[in-house]
Design an enzyme around this catalytic site. Structure first.
Site, short mmCIF file in Angstrom:
data_model
loop_
_atom_site.label_atom_id
_atom_site.label_comp_id
_atom_site.label_asym_id
_atom_site.label_seq_id
_atom_site.Cartn_x
_atom_site.Cartn_y
_atom_site.Cartn_z
N GLU A 194 15.30 -60.12 8.51
CA GLU A 194 16.19 -61.02 8.12
C GLU A 194 15.88 -62.45 8.62
OE1 GLU A 194 19.28 -58.57 9.66
OE2 GLU A 194 19.63 -59.55 11.50
N TYR A 204 41.79 -73.87 -8.33
CA TYR A 204 42.04 -73.16 -7.22
C TYR A 204 43.31 -73.81 -6.21
CZ TYR A 204 41.30 -71.06 -2.56
OH TYR A 204 41.33 -70.53 -1.28
N LYS A 259 16.58 -65.95 10.77
CA LYS A 259 17.35 -66.25 12.04
C LYS A 259 18.01 -67.63 11.85
CE LYS A 259 16.64 -66.62 16.99
NZ LYS A 259 17.73 -67.68 17.16
N ARG A 279 30.14 -66.70 21.45
CA ARG A 279 29.10 -65.71 22.51
C ARG A 279 29.48 -66.25 23.83
NH1 ARG A 279 24.01 -66.56 24.31
NH2 ARG A 279 23.06 -64.47 24.73
N LYS A 298 14.40 -56.19 13.21
CA LYS A 298 15.08 -55.05 13.86
C LYS A 298 14.85 -53.54 13.38
CE LYS A 298 19.12 -58.39 14.11
NZ LYS A 298 20.20 -58.80 13.52
N SER A 316 20.87 -61.61 23.69
CA SER A 316 20.07 -62.60 23.09
C SER A 316 18.70 -61.89 22.72
CB SER A 316 19.62 -63.86 23.93
OG SER A 316 19.11 -63.14 25.17
N LEU A 317 17.84 -62.69 22.02
CA LEU A 317 16.71 -61.78 21.35
C LEU A 317 15.39 -62.32 22.14
CD1 LEU A 317 17.66 -62.48 17.67
CD2 LEU A 317 17.30 -60.32 18.78
N CYS A 361 17.55 -112.89 11.62
CA CYS A 361 17.15 -111.80 10.59
C CYS A 361 15.87 -111.80 10.06
CB CYS A 361 18.50 -111.83 9.50
SG CYS A 361 18.02 -110.75 8.16
N CYS A 364 16.46 -112.85 6.26
CA CYS A 364 16.84 -114.00 5.55
C CYS A 364 16.89 -115.16 6.70
CB CYS A 364 18.22 -114.16 5.32
SG CYS A 364 19.48 -113.74 6.49
#
Ligand code: IVH
Length: 701
Positions: free
Chosen positions: A131, A51, A133, A154, A308, A97-98, A426, A429
């Site tokens: 479908e 490609y 979301k 949006r 829907k 919106s939903l 630490c 160690c």
């Protein structure tokens, strides 16, 4: 002779105008076809290298003959010069919106409201398109006469931002629709998102460049889409799924939602295959459960499903309530958050000694797994969130991301809650933990010689896929070998015998044999991989490669002075000093010798002509204080890449790099519409340029 085979080697011989025009058209069509197979049909048709070869050939042809360079050419996907800001776009039809539902009953109620609204017979069932979301960002793509002319976010639903240059880099999105008879205007609506795999790769790159990682694929998609420099977007793989429509002129509106999506597929737009047409509330709930069980295996994140009403006429009858359609509903998965208790806060030591506080949690089931610890990132983050031992906290797990502590519940804080204290030594160690002034991160000062945690991390990095790629030598195996003192350095790996390996837990003879062959195989590598595998701080994969091409051999890198290192593209004072420090340590030099003696080799190259000066001709102004870079460091990085730093902003300024408390220079830059970069964008610019010169030749000036 077919065009396909005649000129694969280059464009030099194409003298006849008709011939190169045809060749360019053929190349563009091929590249578009491969993009479509890969990103839309999910069925790759060509290896990446092939490609790239076709792509470069077309790019060269278009450079020689600029009139070939059409807006829908696949070469247009490399990004354009940075924008000073995004233009506003008013949507011709608002992006709504939903409404949401969570419980089964919410769905039954939705179906009842739909039936009431349509005045249907009691026992007749409504047909729904169900479908996914997608957890990304909604976008409107405007096609005029079949050509993508504008893409807008949006925004607030009425007005969004013009992100066309960024969207052009998304290879899943066709720049021209696959039809001879396109509608005059078509507004395709859908979601831009990042697949989990691409998200993981992006974060790995960010980590390597010591840049901020994205919290989840959604944020990564949003960050990439809202880049003023689309060349950065071009380096991130974004995807798209179409699920809606805005304005349509010059074609008949399909009679149902499912027919709309079928049409989109024919037009070459990506439509998710996880969709079906179902009947009634029972059909909706079946779909929801089916997707719920598939969810972990999906290559992208979703936060629910969407229903829907399928028939357009019925949709129109139902209409809208305020800002959401009455004919659609989002059925959301329960939020992947849970509350639990912090039992303790410990620290983990990474390969470079970085100390990360980790909350030990009472086991809690969240996002499909039981979580027992969650990252707190760093000391400042613990303070900022004020998380204490004994607190009840909200933990979140998004997709494949490491669980994190979101916040504590103030009302439930016990009287004996204990604040986190960063240890001074630490835990592994005993060496001192130090925090340099210019760093947010505290580190164990033991180094790999003293600290087993750093040793483990370093060895795991050495064996990892992008480094020496020692298959079968996994993290746990390395841990075991370090704990049992079987290995200390990477060189010891190559001294391991079959019998030593076979003694380890969970190690069958066959797997031991496989590790032995993988070790043998890894000896034949590239210089870039080898340098990267050494795990030198600030030396990621890209820098390692750059060092390899510049010096051609490891001796050159080991002997280079600071000045010589600074001549390498993308290397500034910080990286140069880190390299000097690494190779001035006799133990590290010894390690390199031992690895070479063990038989690790790579093809030696002659030093490259000169480092790429991709910023030559560009002028920068630095203002304000950057989070992790001093002004000198930033200036040196610019100069190393051939750019110039000046003190005041004028029309000639190419970029203003602005940090906190930037003053009048920033205002001036805004007035003059000059590209403004924050530190992250600045770093990405430096990173993106290197090894990617072709993309920048398009600069009109
Ligand atoms: S339809 C008129 N379908 O959800 C209906 N939206 O809450 C408009 N989303 O901003 C949206 N997947 O970002 C629709 N299959 C899908 C979706 C979807 C994700 C998002 C979208 C929108 C938000 C609405």
């Amino acid at each position: 002779m077919s065009l396909q085979s005649s000129h694969a080697g280059g464009t030099g011989k194409l003298t006849d105008a008709a011939e190169w025009r045809l060749r360019a058209a053929w190349l563009a069509a091929e590249l578009n076809r491969h993009n479509h197979s890969y990103y839309v049909l999910d069925n790759p048709s060509i290896p990446d290298a092939e490609y790239d070869k076709l792509f470069r050939e077309l790019q060269a042809l278009e450079q020689e003959h600029p009139e070939l360079n059409t807006p829908d050419s696949p070469t247009q996907r490399v990004g354009a010069a940075p924008l000073p800001q995004f233009e506003q776009v008013t949507h011709s039809i608002p992006m709504l919106s939903l409404g949401n539902g969570f419980e089964d009953n919410d769905i039954v109620e939705f179906d009842r409201r739909v039936r009431d609204g349509l005045d249907t017979q009691v026992d007749s069932e409504i047909e729904y398109a169900a479908e996914l979301k997608f957890d990304g960002l909604a976008i409107n793509l405007r096609y005029e006469d079949g050509v993508l002319v504008q893409a807008a976010t949006r925004g607030d639903g009425t007005t969004g931002e013009n992100v066309t240059s960024n969207i052009r880099t998304v290879r899943a999105i066709p720049l021209r629709l696959h039809t001879d008879n396109p509608p005059k205007v078509l507004d395709v609506r859908g979601e831009v998102l990042m697949f989990k795999e691409d998200f993981a790769k992006l974060n790995a790159r960010q980590r390597e460049a010591e840049m901020k990682e994205f919290a989840n694929p959604r944020n990564a998609a949003a960050g990439s889409l809202r880049q003023l420099d689309s060349r950065i977007t071009a380096q991130r793989t974004l995807r798209f799924f179409a699920y809606g429509i805005g304005t349509l002129e010059g074609a008949a509106m399909p009679a149902s939602h499912s027919a709309l999506l079928d049409w989109y597929s024919e037009l070459g737009l990506p439509v998710c295959k996880e969709r079906s047409v179902v009947k009634g509330a029972a059909g909706l709930l079946d779909f929801f459960r089916g997707i719920g069980s598939k969810r972990p295996q999906l290559p992208y994140e979703i936060d629910g499903v969407v229903y829907k009403v399928n028939r357009l006429l019925q949709q129109q009858t139902l209409g809208f309530v305020s800002r959401a359609p009455r004919f659609a509903l989002a059925h959301k998965f329960p939020a992947e958050e849970a509350t639990t208790q912090v039992l303790g806060i410990e620290v983990q030591i990474g390969r470079t000694g970085a100390v990360t506080p980790v909350a030990r949690l009472a086991p809690v089931f969240v996002g499909g797994v039981t979580v027992t610890n969650a990252t707190l990132h760093n000391e400042d983050e613990v303070r900022r969130k004020d998380i204490q031992i004994g607190d009840t906290v909200i933990v979140r797990r998004a997709g494949d991301v490491i669980p994190e502590v979101v916040s504590f519940v103030a009302d439930l804080r016990p009287a004996d809650a204990q604040a986190f204290v960063m240890p001074t030594a630490c835990p592994v160690c005993g060496s001192a933990i130090v925090k340099l002034e210019d760093e947010a991160i505290a580190r164990c000062s033991g180094g790999w010689v003293k600290c087993a945690a750093q040793r483990k991390g370093g060895l795991q990095h050495f064996a990892s896929r992008r480094a020496m790629d020692i298959e079968g030598l996994g993290d746990q195996l390395i841990e075991q070998m370090v704990d049992r003192n079987i290995i200390t350095t990477a060189a010891d790996l190559y001294k391991l015998g079959l019998s030593k390996l076979a003694e380890l837990d969970r190690m069958a003879d066959k797997s031991a044999q496989n590790v032995m062959s993988a070790l043998e195989k890894s000896k034949s590598t590239t210089l870039g991989r080898f340098i990267y595998a050494l795990g030198i701080r600030h030396v990621g994969e890209a820098t390692a490669k750059e060092l390899a091409t510049h010096f051609g051999g490891i001796d050159g890198v080991m002997q280079a002075s600071e000045e010589q290192l600074l001549e390498v593209a993308d290397i500034g004072p910080v990286v140069a000093r880190s390299l000097l420090a690494f190779f001035s340590d006799p133990l590290n030099r010894e390690l390199v010798e031992q690895l070479r003696a063990a038989g690790i080799h790579w093809p030696e190259n002659l030093p490259a002509e000169s480092a790429s000066k991709f910023l030559s001709g560009k002028t920068f102004v630095l203002t304000g204080s950057l989070p992790t870079l001093t002004r000198d460091a930033a200036a040196a990085m610019i100069e190393a890449a051939g750019g110039k730093v000046t003190g005041s902003v004028s029309k000639k300024t190419s970029y203003v790099v602005a940090g906190a408390e930037a003053g009048s220079k920033l205002t001036k830059a805004e007035e003059l519409n000059i590209a403004i970069l924050d530190e992250a964008a600045f770093r990405t610019l430096l990173e993106s340029k290197q090894g990617n010169e072709q993309g920048n030749e398009h600069d009109p000036d």
